[in-house]
Structure formats: C-alpha cells, structure tokens
Design an enzyme around this catalytic site. Structure first.
Site, mmCIF file in Angstrom:
data_model
loop_
_atom_site.group_PDB
_atom_site.id
_atom_site.type_symbol
_atom_site.label_atom_id
_atom_site.label_comp_id
_atom_site.label_asym_id
_atom_site.label_seq_id
_atom_site.Cartn_x
_atom_site.Cartn_y
_atom_site.Cartn_z
ATOM 1 N N TYR A 124 0.812 -1.216 0.000
ATOM 2 C CA TYR A 124 0.000 0.000 0.000
ATOM 3 C C TYR A 124 0.847 1.268 0.000
ATOM 4 O O TYR A 124 0.306 2.370 0.040
ATOM 5 C CB TYR A 124 -0.899 0.032 1.239
ATOM 6 C CG TYR A 124 -2.203 -0.681 1.065
ATOM 7 C CD1 TYR A 124 -2.243 -2.060 0.943
ATOM 8 C CD2 TYR A 124 -3.406 0.017 1.036
ATOM 9 C CE1 TYR A 124 -3.439 -2.732 0.800
ATOM 10 C CE2 TYR A 124 -4.607 -0.642 0.888
ATOM 11 C CZ TYR A 124 -4.621 -2.020 0.770
ATOM 12 O OH TYR A 124 -5.810 -2.667 0.624
ATOM 13 N N LYS A 191 3.706 -14.169 5.403
ATOM 14 C CA LYS A 191 4.035 -15.193 4.402
ATOM 15 C C LYS A 191 5.569 -15.239 4.345
ATOM 16 O O LYS A 191 6.195 -15.045 3.279
ATOM 17 C CB LYS A 191 3.402 -14.787 3.051
ATOM 18 C CG LYS A 191 3.492 -15.843 1.973
ATOM 19 C CD LYS A 191 2.427 -16.903 2.061
ATOM 20 C CE LYS A 191 2.645 -17.969 1.006
ATOM 21 N NZ LYS A 191 1.739 -19.113 1.147
ATOM 22 N N ASP A 224 -2.129 -17.961 4.431
ATOM 23 C CA ASP A 224 -3.100 -18.855 3.779
ATOM 24 C C ASP A 224 -3.702 -19.827 4.785
ATOM 25 O O ASP A 224 -4.924 -20.024 4.844
ATOM 26 C CB ASP A 224 -2.473 -19.586 2.573
ATOM 27 C CG ASP A 224 -1.038 -20.012 2.804
ATOM 28 O OD1 ASP A 224 -0.456 -19.637 3.844
ATOM 29 O OD2 ASP A 224 -0.480 -20.735 1.959
ATOM 30 N N ASP A 248 -5.919 -5.954 5.303
ATOM 31 C CA ASP A 248 -7.077 -5.514 4.534
ATOM 32 C C ASP A 248 -7.955 -6.719 4.180
ATOM 33 O O ASP A 248 -9.166 -6.725 4.384
ATOM 34 C CB ASP A 248 -6.580 -4.825 3.259
ATOM 35 C CG ASP A 248 -7.717 -4.290 2.421
ATOM 36 O OD1 ASP A 248 -8.660 -3.744 3.017
ATOM 37 O OD2 ASP A 248 -7.672 -4.428 1.195
#
Ligand code: NAD
Length: 362
Positions: A124, A191, A224, A248
C-alpha cells in the site's frame, strides 16, 4: 466542554450513513462540535482534488474524525483518499474489532476477534512503476542486475517495503491493545516462508517485540493457513496483527464471520490523531437508496466515543445497537433472514430505532 470532531461524509453511501451515525452520537447527550469536511468524488469535481488540504487540516487540528467511505477508481484515476489520509496523518494502526452480535445470522460460532493492521507501508506504500515507462524499464534492469532475476519486460511493478520500525510500532500497538482490553493472545500473520526479506523481517521483529511483552501469549501463522483456520475455528484466535495488505483482506474475511460488512467497524490511530471509519467501502450501487446498514459506522462511533473518554456514552450506544439487532425488527435487508425481506427497514429508520433505544423510548 464540547469535543471538536471532523465529520467527513465521503461519497457513495457515505453521506447517508454519516448523517445517521452523527444523529445517534448526538442522541447519547455527548456534546460534539462537528466540523464538516469534504473528500471523495464530489470534492474532486468541485475542487480538483479528492482530498482537499482543508480536510487534512481540519483532522490535524481536531485530532479526531468520523469518516464515511470514499470511492477509489480501479486501475486509473485518483489514488486512494483513504490511504492518502492515513499516510498524511501518520495513522499507522488500523483496528478492526469483529464481534458477533446476538440476532445476526452467521454460519459461524460466536466470534470476538480484533484485527490490527499496519497502515503505512507494504504494497500500500504506493510505490508503483507503470508498464512501458522509462522508470519501469530502469527498475526492471536494476532488478536483473542486483537481484539476478529476470523480470518480463512487459511487466508493471509494485514495491513492497516492510521496515523494522513500522513493524515494531504496530506489533507493540497490538500488545498494548491486548493488555488494555484483557485479551490473552496476539497472533502475527505473514508469508515469511516465501517473502523472506519483507514478511520474514516482519516475523523476526514481531518475535522480538513479543519477548518484551511476555505477559501475553504470542504465536504466528502463515496467511493462507490463517484464512482457513479463521473459517474453521475462529474461537482459537484473539488479537491478530498483520502487514497492510493481509490486514485488509483478512479484516473483510473476519467481517464475514460476524455477519458481513454492514456491521464491521474500524479505527485508524496515530500519535497525533485518530480517524474512525467502517471497514466497508462506498457501495456505489446503493447510493441514495436509504438501504445499507448504518451499524458499521455507528460501531466505529462507539470506538470514537471511547477514544474521547466518553465511555458511558459509548456503552449506551453499543447497547442500543445490540438491542435493535437482537430484536431484528427495525433492521436493514442484510440483517434479515432473507435479503429481499419486505419488512427490512432503511438506513434512516434503523438509525431512528437505535435513537429510540438510547432515549429509553422502547
Ligand atoms: P464495498 O464495501 O463498498 O461493498 C461491497 C458490498 O458489500 C456491497 O455491494 C454490499 O453488498 C455490501 N456492503 C457494503 N457496505 C454495506 C453496508 N453498510 N450495509 C450492507 N451491505 C454493505 O466494497 P467495493 O464495492 O469493493 O468498493 C466500493 C468502493 O469503496 C471502491 O471504490 C473502494 O475502493 C472503496 N472503499 C473505500 C473504503 C474506505 O473508504 N475506507 C474501504 C473499502 C473500499
């Protein structure tokens, strides 16, 4: 003395829900001197910018704002007003509580989670290079030279910066929030197995901050796996802390767990101010229809009243919302058992029912 608060109605359904939220706050008896400030597509047409400098100045001065959603054109057009406002005002922490209210239809067991999202960096940050431009070609060449990786020449590039300082700040915010609100655990989401130098740094820094906050349990999850776990066993989680993009996405997922975007509030905090806004966007297809649920912005206003030190009014407003939802009579379409239920009321009417509860008239 009255609190001075900036009210940014926004665009799309923003003005409708902002009006209702303002009326609900005023009904609690807390004195607020509202300063109305523009942002969004109409401000863009009128002033040539979707985020006029006076709006930023108003929030800087008052240090507190209640904000309706603002549309961001996809792919082209002006950049996100929401992101710009958070960056301009240094609102580094986004807090999105997700709690199941009795009476809301959901497929999941009762959930009471808080999502803490880093607001200033990650994908972002707005560092992007458009496909086919000289600067994009330069970046591709530099990546090939420095990283020894081939990037297709017809690529566009978005950069993902994650820093130790911003990670420290957001993870400490999550621990402070957990401690202040009697929560037991903080889970960092990442991640790091794939993005070792950005998410890896986030995880490594989060672990260090956790060692300095050992009165509260800490764990981490890969994003995930976290998404699957939240759907299967949300009750295992308490406070989640995430970099910007995962924050988000997972805050919308968590909103889905508790009944949808219509009831998911949010707040953005910085060292010099706070902006309170729903998780949802401007829902343009419902603009002007007096249809959408005002609850998310009203619950954001509950967070705002707490922030202003008006705890009694905050509790009164939250109880009034909870009562109206539990009774299920004066609620918008999204809270009815069937979305086309003719007995659903409009945005304004749901707000009026909440005000009657605040005033003890029902
Ligand atoms: P959205 O959140 O506006 O709407 C998606 C769907 O969620 C709606 O079609 C509706 O079915 C449901 N929904 C949303 N709010 C609801 C409410 N109050 N009551 C009942 N149902 C509700 O998401 P979108 O369509 O992806 O985005 C529309 C615009 O909003 C985009 O331009 C996006 O960039 C912007 N946006 C702004 C903010 C913000 O201002 N903070 C946040 C997210 C998206």
């Amino acid at each position: 003395m009255a609190h001075k608060v900036t009210l940014i109605p926004g665009d799309g359904v923003g003005p409708e829900i902002a009006e209702v939220a303002k009326n609900c706050i005023d009904a609690t008896g807390v004195r607020i001197d509202w300063e109305i400030a523009e942002a969004g597509s109409e401000a863009h047409q009128k002033t040539g910018t979707p985020l006029p400098p006076e709006t930023i100045e108003s929030v800087r001065r008052n240090k507190v704002a209640l904000k309706g959603p603002v549309t961001t054109p996809v792919g082209t057009g002006f950049r996100s007003v929401n992101v710009a406002l958070r960056q301009e005002l240094g609102l580094y922490a986004c807090l999105r509580p997700c709690k199941t209210y009795q009476g809301v239809k959901t497929f999941f067991p009762p959930v009471d989670l808080v999502v803490v999202r880093e607001n200033t960096e990650d994908l972002y940050a707005g560092i992007e290079f458009e496909q086919g431009t000289d600067s994009c070609r330069e970046i591709i060449e530099a990546v090939q030279r420095l990283g020894r990786k081939k990037v297709r020449p017809d690529s566009g590039i978005s950069i993902k910066p994650i820093s130790i300082s911003a990670t420290r700040r957001i993870v400490q915010f999550a621990f402070d929030h957990a401690r202040k609100h009697g929560r037991r655990k903080v889970t960092a989401v990442h991640k790091a197995n794939i993005m070792k130098f950005s998410d890896g740094l986030f995880l490594q820094t989060a672990r260090k901050v956790a060692e300095e906050n050992c009165d509260i349990e800490f764990e981490d999850r890969i994003v995930d796996n976290m998404s699957m776990q939240l759907v299967q066993k949300p009750e295992l989680y308490d406070v989640l802390v995430l970099p910007n993009l995962y924050g988000d996405i997972l805050s919308d997922l968590c909103a889905g767990l508790v009944g949808g975007l219509g009831i998911a509030p949010g707040a953005n905090y910085g060292d010099n101010g706070a902006v309170f806004e729903a998780t949802h966007g401007s829902a343009p297809k419902y603009k002007g229809l007096n249809k959408v649920n005002p609850t998310a912005l009203i619950l954001s206003a509950v967070l705002m009243l707490s922030h202003l030190g008006e705890e009694a009014a905050a509790r009164k407003l939250e109880h009034a919302v909870a009562d109206v939802i539990r009774e299920g009579r004066y609620v918008t379409y999204d809270l009815k058992p069937h979305r086309d239920d003719p007995a659903a009321v409009g945005t304004r009417e749901m707000g009026e029912a909440i005000i009657r509860k605040i005033q003890g008239a029902e």
